[in-house]
Design a protein around this motif. Structure first.
Motif, PDB file in Angstrom:
ATOM      1  N   PHE A  81      38.281  26.408  46.560  1.00  0.00           N
ATOM      2  CA  PHE A  81      38.329  25.696  45.282  1.00  0.00           C
ATOM      3  C   PHE A  81      37.146  26.095  44.401  1.00  0.00           C
ATOM      4  CE2 PHE A  81      37.649  22.131  42.417  1.00  0.00           C
ATOM      5  CZ  PHE A  81      38.933  21.843  41.991  1.00  0.00           C
ATOM      6  N   GLY A  82      35.946  26.081  44.969  1.00  0.00           N
ATOM      7  CA  GLY A  82      34.747  26.427  44.211  1.00  0.00           C
ATOM      8  C   GLY A  82      34.761  27.855  43.700  1.00  0.00           C
ATOM      9  N   GLU A  83      35.302  28.758  44.503  1.00  0.00           N
ATOM     10  CA  GLU A  83      35.407  30.161  44.073  1.00  0.00           C
ATOM     11  C   GLU A  83      36.365  30.292  42.882  1.00  0.00           C
ATOM     12  OE1 GLU A  83      34.671  32.516  48.275  1.00  0.00           O
ATOM     13  OE2 GLU A  83      36.666  31.658  47.893  1.00  0.00           O
ATOM     14  N   LEU A  84      37.468  29.541  42.945  1.00  0.00           N
ATOM     15  CA  LEU A  84      38.413  29.549  41.826  1.00  0.00           C
ATOM     16  C   LEU A  84      37.749  29.002  40.563  1.00  0.00           C
ATOM     17  CD1 LEU A  84      41.800  28.465  43.411  1.00  0.00           C
ATOM     18  CD2 LEU A  84      41.416  30.467  41.988  1.00  0.00           C
ATOM     19  N   ARG A  85      37.038  27.888  40.696  1.00  0.00           N
ATOM     20  CA  ARG A  85      36.349  27.298  39.532  1.00  0.00           C
ATOM     21  C   ARG A  85      35.352  28.272  38.925  1.00  0.00           C
ATOM     22  NH1 ARG A  85      33.616  21.878  39.408  1.00  0.00           N
ATOM     23  NH2 ARG A  85      33.410  22.506  37.253  1.00  0.00           N
ATOM     24  N   GLU A  86      34.594  28.960  39.767  1.00  0.00           N
ATOM     25  CA  GLU A  86      33.604  29.914  39.272  1.00  0.00           C
ATOM     26  C   GLU A  86      34.265  31.087  38.539  1.00  0.00           C
ATOM     27  OE1 GLU A  86      30.945  31.284  42.331  1.00  0.00           O
ATOM     28  OE2 GLU A  86      30.406  29.235  42.888  1.00  0.00           O
ATOM     29  N   SER A  87      35.433  31.492  39.003  1.00  0.00           N
ATOM     30  CA  SER A  87      36.108  32.637  38.396  1.00  0.00           C
ATOM     31  C   SER A  87      36.857  32.262  37.115  1.00  0.00           C
ATOM     32  CB  SER A  87      37.072  33.286  39.395  1.00  0.00           C
ATOM     33  OG  SER A  87      38.144  32.414  39.689  1.00  0.00           O
ATOM     34  N   LEU A  88      36.930  30.955  36.825  1.00  0.00           N
ATOM     35  CA  LEU A  88      37.646  30.471  35.637  1.00  0.00           C
ATOM     36  C   LEU A  88      36.738  29.561  34.808  1.00  0.00           C
ATOM     37  CD1 LEU A  88      40.958  29.623  37.509  1.00  0.00           C
ATOM     38  CD2 LEU A  88      40.609  31.532  35.924  1.00  0.00           C
TER      39      LEU A  88
ATOM     40  N   GLU B  31      53.065  26.888  32.816  1.00  0.00           N
ATOM     41  CA  GLU B  31      52.757  26.353  31.499  1.00  0.00           C
ATOM     42  C   GLU B  31      51.251  26.342  31.267  1.00  0.00           C
ATOM     43  OE1 GLU B  31      51.179  23.249  29.126  1.00  0.00           O
ATOM     44  OE2 GLU B  31      51.569  22.755  31.197  1.00  0.00           O
ATOM     45  N   GLY B  32      50.857  26.780  30.098  1.00  0.00           N
ATOM     46  CA  GLY B  32      49.447  26.772  29.723  1.00  0.00           C
ATOM     47  C   GLY B  32      48.709  27.989  30.246  1.00  0.00           C
ATOM     48  N   PRO B  33      47.567  28.278  29.637  1.00  0.00           N
ATOM     49  CA  PRO B  33      46.829  29.490  30.017  1.00  0.00           C
ATOM     50  C   PRO B  33      46.235  29.419  31.421  1.00  0.00           C
ATOM     51  CG  PRO B  33      45.551  28.179  28.479  1.00  0.00           C
ATOM     52  CD  PRO B  33      46.909  27.546  28.566  1.00  0.00           C
ATOM     53  N   TRP B  34      45.842  28.251  31.880  1.00  0.00           N
ATOM     54  CA  TRP B  34      45.179  28.170  33.184  1.00  0.00           C
ATOM     55  C   TRP B  34      46.094  28.562  34.321  1.00  0.00           C
ATOM     56  CZ3 TRP B  34      40.411  28.675  32.683  1.00  0.00           C
ATOM     57  CH2 TRP B  34      39.669  28.006  31.725  1.00  0.00           C
ATOM     58  N   ALA B  35      47.355  28.218  34.239  1.00  0.00           N
ATOM     59  CA  ALA B  35      48.276  28.507  35.343  1.00  0.00           C
ATOM     60  C   ALA B  35      48.331  30.000  35.629  1.00  0.00           C
ATOM     61  CB  ALA B  35      49.666  27.972  35.018  1.00  0.00           C
ATOM     62  N   THR B  36      48.505  30.794  34.587  1.00  0.00           N
ATOM     63  CA  THR B  36      48.596  32.239  34.767  1.00  0.00           C
ATOM     64  C   THR B  36      47.274  32.814  35.266  1.00  0.00           C
ATOM     65  OG1 THR B  36      50.210  32.289  32.980  1.00  0.00           O
ATOM     66  CG2 THR B  36      49.255  34.383  33.612  1.00  0.00           C
ATOM     67  N   LEU B  37      46.165  32.284  34.761  1.00  0.00           N
ATOM     68  CA  LEU B  37      44.856  32.782  35.180  1.00  0.00           C
ATOM     69  C   LEU B  37      44.541  32.418  36.628  1.00  0.00           C
ATOM     70  CD1 LEU B  37      42.844  32.141  31.903  1.00  0.00           C
ATOM     71  CD2 LEU B  37      43.784  34.307  32.753  1.00  0.00           C
ATOM     72  N   ILE B  38      44.987  31.253  37.074  1.00  0.00           N
ATOM     73  CA  ILE B  38      44.816  30.871  38.484  1.00  0.00           C
ATOM     74  C   ILE B  38      45.580  31.848  39.368  1.00  0.00           C
ATOM     75  CG2 ILE B  38      45.368  29.113  40.226  1.00  0.00           C
ATOM     76  CD1 ILE B  38      44.881  27.020  37.929  1.00  0.00           C
ATOM     77  N   VAL B  39      46.816  32.148  38.982  1.00  0.00           N
ATOM     78  CA  VAL B  39      47.612  33.120  39.747  1.00  0.00           C
ATOM     79  C   VAL B  39      46.909  34.469  39.763  1.00  0.00           C
ATOM     80  CG1 VAL B  39      49.793  34.407  39.820  1.00  0.00           C
ATOM     81  CG2 VAL B  39      49.810  31.939  39.405  1.00  0.00           C
ATOM     82  N   ARG B  40      46.409  34.890  38.604  1.00  0.00           N
ATOM     83  CA  ARG B  40      45.693  36.177  38.526  1.00  0.00           C
ATOM     84  C   ARG B  40      44.552  36.224  39.548  1.00  0.00           C
ATOM     85  NH1 ARG B  40      41.774  36.815  33.668  1.00  0.00           N
ATOM     86  NH2 ARG B  40      40.651  35.445  35.077  1.00  0.00           N
ATOM     87  N   GLU B  41      43.792  35.159  39.644  1.00  0.00           N
ATOM     88  CA  GLU B  41      42.669  35.124  40.583  1.00  0.00           C
ATOM     89  C   GLU B  41      43.151  35.125  42.031  1.00  0.00           C
ATOM     90  OE1 GLU B  41      39.452  35.587  39.748  1.00  0.00           O
ATOM     91  OE2 GLU B  41      40.336  35.889  37.763  1.00  0.00           O
ATOM     92  N   LEU B  42      44.212  34.375  42.320  1.00  0.00           N
ATOM     93  CA  LEU B  42      44.714  34.300  43.693  1.00  0.00           C
ATOM     94  C   LEU B  42      45.404  35.590  44.133  1.00  0.00           C
ATOM     95  CD1 LEU B  42      45.980  30.608  43.832  1.00  0.00           C
ATOM     96  CD2 LEU B  42      43.998  31.595  45.014  1.00  0.00           C
ATOM     97  N   LEU B  43      45.782  36.441  43.192  1.00  0.00           N
ATOM     98  CA  LEU B  43      46.355  37.733  43.558  1.00  0.00           C
ATOM     99  C   LEU B  43      45.324  38.615  44.267  1.00  0.00           C
ATOM    100  CD1 LEU B  43      48.578  38.499  40.449  1.00  0.00           C
ATOM    101  CD2 LEU B  43      49.368  38.270  42.823  1.00  0.00           C
ATOM    102  N   ARG B  44      44.045  38.299  44.120  1.00  0.00           N
ATOM    103  CA  ARG B  44      42.977  39.043  44.814  1.00  0.00           C
ATOM    104  C   ARG B  44      42.897  38.661  46.291  1.00  0.00           C
ATOM    105  NH1 ARG B  44      37.515  38.058  41.962  1.00  0.00           N
ATOM    106  NH2 ARG B  44      38.111  35.969  42.579  1.00  0.00           N
TER     107      ARG B  44
END
Length: 108
Positions: free
Chosen positions: A36-43, A18-31
Motif C-alpha cells: 500500500f505504501g509503495e503504491l501511495r509513494e508512486s502516486l 473511472e477517474g485518473p487514479w484507477a488507470t494509474l494504479i493499474v499502471r503501477e501494479l503492472l510492474r
C-alpha cells in the motif's frame, strides 16, 4: 456495496476504471506486486481513502488480489490478477495513441 456493471463493454470499462487514479494504479501494479505504501509513494496526490476504495473495487471485480503475510508487522501486497494483467495492452494502446497527439502549439 458492489457496483452494478453495465452490459456495454465500453461503459463497463469506464465504470471499472473511472477517474485518473484507477488507470494509474493499474499502471503501477503492472510492474509487479506492491505494498500500500509503495503504491501511495508512486502516486503523489492520491489520498489513502481513494487508494483503498479503488483497490477494494478492483479486488471485488477480480482485477487485483490482496495477500496478507503473517509477519510482524503484517505485510500486505496487491497484485494484478491475470484478468488485470490483460489491461497492459489497453494501457499500451492508450499511451501510444496519446503520444501521437501533437503537443500544444505544434502541428504534424
Amino acid at each position: 456495496m458492489e457496483t452494478e456493471l453495465p452490459e456495454c463493454g465500453v461503459a463497463r470499462f469506464l465504470v471499472l476504471l473511472e477517474g485518473p487514479w484507477a488507470t494509474l494504479i493499474v499502471r503501477e501494479l503492472l510492474r509487479g506486486p506492491l505494498r500500500f505504501g509503495e503504491l501511495r509513494e508512486s502516486l503523489p496526490g492520491i489520498s489513502p481513502h481513494t487508494l483503498t476504495s479503488r483497490l477494494r473495487q478492483f479486488e471485488t471485480h477480480g482485477l487485483v488480489t490482496r495477500t496478507v503475510y503473517a509477519e510482524v508487522p503484517p505485510r500486505v501486497e496487491y497484485e494484478l490478477t491475470p484478468l488485470g494483467q490483460q489491461l497492459r495492452t489497453v494501457l499500451d494502446a492508450m499511451a501510444e495513441w496519446a503520444l501521437s497527439v501533437p503537443a500544444a502549439g505544434r502541428t504534424r
